[in-house]
Design a protein around this motif. Structure first.
Motif, PDB file in Angstrom:
ATOM      1  N   PHE A 565       0.454  -0.708  -0.002  1.00  0.00           N
ATOM      2  CA  PHE A 565      -0.425  -0.166  -0.190  1.00  0.00           C
ATOM      3  C   PHE A 565       0.805   1.040   0.095  1.00  0.00           C
ATOM      4  N   LYS A 566       0.927   2.202  -1.459  1.00  0.00           N
ATOM      5  CA  LYS A 566       1.377   3.971  -0.666  1.00  0.00           C
ATOM      6  C   LYS A 566       0.866   4.470   0.033  1.00  0.00           C
ATOM      7  N   GLN A 567      -0.737   4.102   0.728  1.00  0.00           N
ATOM      8  CA  GLN A 567      -0.729   4.913   1.763  1.00  0.00           C
ATOM      9  C   GLN A 567      -1.213   4.173   2.832  1.00  0.00           C
ATOM     10  N   LYS A 568       0.168   4.010   3.782  1.00  0.00           N
ATOM     11  CA  LYS A 568      -0.100   2.583   4.968  1.00  0.00           C
ATOM     12  C   LYS A 568      -0.508   3.747   6.274  1.00  0.00           C
ATOM     13  N   THR A 569      -0.300   4.184   6.119  1.00  0.00           N
ATOM     14  CA  THR A 569      -1.345   4.874   7.943  1.00  0.00           C
ATOM     15  C   THR A 569      -3.321   5.286   7.564  1.00  0.00           C
ATOM     16  N   VAL A 570      -3.125   5.120   6.047  1.00  0.00           N
ATOM     17  CA  VAL A 570      -4.978   4.992   5.366  1.00  0.00           C
ATOM     18  C   VAL A 570      -5.482   3.695   6.156  1.00  0.00           C
ATOM     19  N   PHE A 571      -4.053   3.195   5.474  1.00  0.00           N
ATOM     20  CA  PHE A 571      -4.076   0.882   5.374  1.00  0.00           C
ATOM     21  C   PHE A 571      -4.789   1.015   6.724  1.00  0.00           C
ATOM     22  N   PHE A 572      -4.100   1.276   7.741  1.00  0.00           N
ATOM     23  CA  PHE A 572      -4.120   0.519   8.696  1.00  0.00           C
ATOM     24  C   PHE A 572      -5.127   1.934   9.650  1.00  0.00           C
ATOM     25  N   GLY A 600     -29.527   1.666   5.569  1.00  0.00           N
ATOM     26  CA  GLY A 600     -27.902   2.159   5.883  1.00  0.00           C
ATOM     27  C   GLY A 600     -27.000   1.370   6.594  1.00  0.00           C
ATOM     28  N   LEU A 601     -25.604   1.574   6.378  1.00  0.00           N
ATOM     29  CA  LEU A 601     -23.960   0.622   5.846  1.00  0.00           C
ATOM     30  C   LEU A 601     -23.608   1.804   6.493  1.00  0.00           C
ATOM     31  N   LYS A 602     -22.467   1.356   7.043  1.00  0.00           N
ATOM     32  CA  LYS A 602     -21.368   1.636   7.607  1.00  0.00           C
ATOM     33  C   LYS A 602     -20.974   1.921   6.107  1.00  0.00           C
ATOM     34  N   PRO A 603     -20.208   3.529   6.156  1.00  0.00           N
ATOM     35  CA  PRO A 603     -19.104   3.889   4.996  1.00  0.00           C
ATOM     36  C   PRO A 603     -18.153   2.505   4.297  1.00  0.00           C
ATOM     37  N   GLY A 604     -18.157   2.246   3.717  1.00  0.00           N
ATOM     38  CA  GLY A 604     -17.075   1.232   3.595  1.00  0.00           C
ATOM     39  C   GLY A 604     -16.163   1.743   2.841  1.00  0.00           C
ATOM     40  N   ILE A 605     -15.025   1.025   3.309  1.00  0.00           N
ATOM     41  CA  ILE A 605     -13.314   0.406   2.502  1.00  0.00           C
ATOM     42  C   ILE A 605     -13.940   0.683   0.945  1.00  0.00           C
ATOM     43  N   LEU A 606     -14.151  -0.446   0.525  1.00  0.00           N
ATOM     44  CA  LEU A 606     -14.491  -1.048  -0.977  1.00  0.00           C
ATOM     45  C   LEU A 606     -15.713  -0.828  -1.168  1.00  0.00           C
ATOM     46  N   HIS A 607     -16.370  -1.194  -2.524  1.00  0.00           N
ATOM     47  CA  HIS A 607     -17.904  -0.634  -2.825  1.00  0.00           C
ATOM     48  C   HIS A 607     -17.952  -1.852  -4.558  1.00  0.00           C
ATOM     49  N   PRO A 608     -19.261  -2.155  -4.669  1.00  0.00           N
ATOM     50  CA  PRO A 608     -19.599  -3.556  -5.186  1.00  0.00           C
ATOM     51  C   PRO A 608     -19.312  -2.988  -6.546  1.00  0.00           C
ATOM     52  N   ALA A 609     -19.176  -1.050  -7.038  1.00  0.00           N
ATOM     53  CA  ALA A 609     -18.584  -1.262  -8.044  1.00  0.00           C
ATOM     54  C   ALA A 609     -16.470  -1.428  -8.677  1.00  0.00           C
ATOM     55  N   ASP A 610     -15.903  -1.819  -7.576  1.00  0.00           N
ATOM     56  CA  ASP A 610     -15.410  -2.316  -7.710  1.00  0.00           C
ATOM     57  C   ASP A 610     -14.406  -3.839  -7.549  1.00  0.00           C
ATOM     58  N   LEU A 643     -11.502  -9.885  -2.828  1.00  0.00           N
ATOM     59  CA  LEU A 643     -10.809 -10.780  -3.438  1.00  0.00           C
ATOM     60  C   LEU A 643     -10.126  -9.160  -4.925  1.00  0.00           C
ATOM     61  N   LYS A 644     -11.129  -9.352  -5.077  1.00  0.00           N
ATOM     62  CA  LYS A 644     -10.685  -8.165  -6.133  1.00  0.00           C
ATOM     63  C   LYS A 644     -10.104  -7.011  -6.585  1.00  0.00           C
ATOM     64  N   ALA A 645     -10.491  -6.778  -5.119  1.00  0.00           N
ATOM     65  CA  ALA A 645      -9.809  -5.160  -4.708  1.00  0.00           C
ATOM     66  C   ALA A 645      -9.698  -5.079  -3.622  1.00  0.00           C
ATOM     67  N   TRP A 646      -8.787  -5.588  -2.894  1.00  0.00           N
ATOM     68  CA  TRP A 646      -8.114  -5.619  -1.683  1.00  0.00           C
ATOM     69  C   TRP A 646      -6.880  -4.738  -1.226  1.00  0.00           C
ATOM     70  N   LYS A 647      -6.603  -4.352  -2.698  1.00  0.00           N
ATOM     71  CA  LYS A 647      -4.552  -3.056  -3.170  1.00  0.00           C
ATOM     72  C   LYS A 647      -6.204  -1.761  -3.151  1.00  0.00           C
ATOM     73  N   LYS A 648      -7.249  -1.752  -3.234  1.00  0.00           N
ATOM     74  CA  LYS A 648      -7.760  -0.346  -2.514  1.00  0.00           C
ATOM     75  C   LYS A 648      -7.732  -0.353  -0.927  1.00  0.00           C
ATOM     76  N   LEU A 649      -7.750  -1.388  -0.327  1.00  0.00           N
ATOM     77  CA  LEU A 649      -8.005  -1.184   1.318  1.00  0.00           C
ATOM     78  C   LEU A 649      -6.813   0.586   1.797  1.00  0.00           C
ATOM     79  N   ASP A 650      -6.747   0.781   1.256  1.00  0.00           N
ATOM     80  CA  ASP A 650      -6.122   2.325   1.611  1.00  0.00           C
ATOM     81  C   ASP A 650      -6.880   3.756   1.521  1.00  0.00           C
ATOM     82  N   ARG A 651      -7.759   2.815   0.387  1.00  0.00           N
ATOM     83  CA  ARG A 651      -8.862   4.171   0.114  1.00  0.00           C
ATOM     84  C   ARG A 651      -8.931   5.519   1.184  1.00  0.00           C
ATOM     85  N   LYS A 652      -8.863   6.977   0.734  1.00  0.00           N
ATOM     86  CA  LYS A 652      -9.904   7.278   1.830  1.00  0.00           C
ATOM     87  C   LYS A 652     -11.505   7.684   1.715  1.00  0.00           C
TER      88      LYS A 652
END
Length: 652
Positions: A565-572, A600-610, A643-652
């Motif tokens: 992850f490029k944004q490690k602090t965001v990931f953590f 209602g759902l909690k804000p997600g890191i990943l989305h169905p669009a991913d 599985l498909k978008a785990w590399k986006k877990l550092d998304r703000k």
């Protein structure tokens, strides 16, 4: 203008829809204006009002300002001779407004009026008529003396239970669920006291009406349905705090310092005593079955282990003591977690969910077994023997508890609910389609005719034969089509059938919801087409469990994953937010307007669009994806997106 109806709404869209349908029918012969004050709902209530009830005056608050302040906002705009404060979880009869206005016109000494209320099973709600909660009256109520001696004029003053519910009476307190007040009375006594955020404001206003020289009346000439009832949330600690604060405000405001002090002391002792008992009862009810399960599983390993040692190793002390007192509890934790995630502890209990949970538990246990150090691996055979013991013993425990009718052990043996729909053919078929789309495990026994025009092979009888139809066809639930049958007829039927073990629901016209309530201790039952699948409590639990497990796994693997992850602090930060419930691994797409009408759902890191990174999706397509995600929610879908978008877990 004869009447101003004021409804304060907060996240009860489907109840509000049904309420407004009944209000509009009741307003046909009465000059009526309708106000809905929305306290910042997030369930699509305001959009519903704009789409289906454009004639209703909507006041939108951008925060929850409380019951009193919200009502006052509308009262200040009201032009009616009478003002009706009405809860959104109510259904009024078609002639309710005419009857209550006639009553007030015939009783010029009346400042306020309450009516007979029933719950969703047709049972009388005692809060329809109440006395002033003086220190001793409140004390008798909170310590249960009023319930023990309901006919006593000393102990039964809180709900005036010694007065006939079918007779008109002068009362002290009107229920805030239906509170009709003369406008001139309000001008004299003032509006609702905004010191009361929730609870107590109806008592305060009723008392001020009496002090101003007016009378409060209870009239059974009309009956309304109030789904939630007074006791809906009394087991919660939050209710205790809010209710106590309301009573303390009332005492300080209206009683002398000495009397207010006594009142405060008695109510404080009584409420927290009841709260303590309630909390203990709830904790005991929550942990009883899991504790017995754990005990039985431990007993099984305790009995099986020496037998296995003797058969396999010809020794009764082959395994060290730490196996029984350290490893076996870990095994038990896997089994109990599996049962919990499977819904095996939901009431009524399900044998299928129990066995499925045990299966999930043993699969997880065997996977973990293969990963741990060999020092902690003892015997797969013992795990399998313990699994067999767990399945048999826990199943027998539930059958035994069900047979003895122990509270909390009732089994879900009625797998298929038998339903009959009361209505004309066209509307009954529409409701039938809704039931099919909800995927409810039910069986349609048939339609029930309202008049001679209703005919066909699906009709099993006439509404005049309800008792016989229910008994002969073993009906568990009646659904009334509000398009075809009046609220008054529905209420009369519910009152006539209170002795039968049957549930009721009402299908509002042109709605995708079917609403009802099994008891005053529930917030209400709701059938909605499967767009609300994500809102089911079982799915909520599964999603939260998925989030927690993945968050823990990500933290454990972070020394390796962190390099990707490029944004490690965001990931953590994201992982910790998921762990503490501030975010979810998967949520709706964050583009504005694509999920506002969904559960209602909690804000997600990943989305169905991913799932479709290679495709450019416009708002309409993303909205469709969000809807499909909510409608047919599966843990496997979350896993696929991860599985498909785990590399986006550092998304703000």
């Amino acid at each position: 203008m004869d009447l101003s109806v004021i409804i304060v709404n907060y996240n009860v869209k489907h109840f509000l829809e049904q309420c407004l349908h009944s209000v509009q029918k009741a307003a046909k012969n009465v000059q009526t204006e309708i106000f809905v004050v929305d306290n910042n709902s997030v369930d699509g209530s305001t959009q519903l009002l704009r789409d289906k009830f454009p004639d209703v005056t909507l006041i939108e608050n951008h925060q929850n300002v409380g019951f009193s302040k919200a009502n006052n906002q509308a009262i200040k705009l009201a032009n009616g001779k009478y003002v009706l404060l009405l809860n959104p979880d109510t259904v009024v009869e078609e002639d309710t407004f005419e009857k209550v206005i006639t009553f007030m016109d015939l009783h010029p000494d009346a400042g306020g009026l309450g009516v007979k209320m029933i719950d969703g099973r047709g049972r009388f709600l005692p809060e329809s008529k109440r006395g002033l909660p003086t220190p001793w009256v409140a004390f008798y109520k909170m310590f249960g003396l009023s319930a023990l001696f309901p006919k006593s004029k000393v102990f039964g003053k809180y709900h005036l239970s010694y007065l006939d519910e079918n007779e008109t009476h002068e009362v002290d307190v009107l229920a805030g669920a239906f509170m009709l007040i003369r406008k001139t009375t309000l001008e004299k006594v003032g509006l609702l006291d905004e010191s009361f955020f929730m609870y107590g404001e109806d008592i305060d206003l009723s008392y001020r009406i009496q002090k101003a020289g007016f009378k409060n009346y209870y009239s059974p000439r009309t009956t309304i349905i109030h789904y939630k009832g007074e006791s809906t949330k009394k087991g919660s600690l939050n209710y205790v705090k809010v209710f106590y604060n309301a009573m303390a405000i009332f005492a300080r405001k209206h009683f002398s310092a000495r009397k207010a002090g006594i009142f405060s002391l008695l109510i404080h002792l009584a409420i927290y005593f009841r709260a303590f008992l309630s909390i203990c009862k709830r904790i005991f009810a929550k942990i009883l079955i899991p504790a017995l399960d754990a005990l039985l599983i431990f007993l099984g390993f305790f009995l099986i282990t020496p037998i296995w040692e003797n058969m396999r190793f010809h020794s009764r002390e082959y395994y060290p003591d730490e196996f029984m007192y350290l490893i076996v509890p870990v095994y038990i934790l896997f089994f109990l977690t599996g049962i919990l995630s499977s819904g095996g502890y939901r009431k009524p209990l399900s044998i299928y969910k129990l066995l499925r949970g045990i299966l999930w538990g043993v699969i997880s246990l065997l996977l973990a077994y293969s990963l741990v150090d060999e020092h902690y691996r003892f015997s797969r055979a013992l795990i399998l023997l313990g699994t067999a013991w767990s399945g048999i013993s826990l199943m027998l425990l539930r059958f035994f508890g069900h047979w003895l009718k122990i509270p909390g052990f009732r089994l879900d043996l009625t797998r298929v609910k038998r339903i009959a729909i009361v209505g004309h053919s066209h509307e009954a078929n529409r409701v039938k389609q809704i039931l099919e789309e909800t995927r409810l495990n039910s069986q349609l026994a048939g339609f029930i005719a309202i008049d001679e025009e209703d005919s066909g092979e699906q009709y099993i009888g006439h509404i005049d034969q309800l008792t016989e139809i229910i008994n002969i066809n073993r009906i568990n639930e009646l659904i009334f089509c509000a398009e075809n049958i009046s609220s008054a007829e529905i209420i009369r039927a519910m009152l006539d059938l209170t002795q039968l073990d049957v549930e009721y629901k009402i299908a509002p016209p042109e709605s995708i919801s079917i609403i009802g309530s099994n008891s005053i201790h529930t917030a209400g039952d709701l059938y909605v087409v499967n767009v609300n699948a994500i809102s089911k409590s079982s799915n909520r639990r599964k999603k939260r469990l998925f989030d927690v497990e993945i968050a823990i796994l990500l933290l454990l693997l972070s020394p390796v994953l962190g390099w990707f992850f490029k944004q490690k602090t965001v990931f953590f930060a994201n992982v910790w937010k998921v762990l503490f419930g501030r975010k979810s691994i998967i949520g709706y797409s964050g583009i504005e307007g694509t999920f506002e009408s969904l559960p209602g759902l909690k804000p997600g890191i990943l989305h169905p669009a991913d799932l479709f990174p290679e495709i450019t999706l416009d708002n309409e397509k993303i909205k469709r994806l969000n809807m499909l995600y909510a409608k047919d929610y599966l843990i496997l879908t979350d896993a696929e997106i991860l599985l498909k978008a785990w590399k986006k877990l550092d998304r703000k």
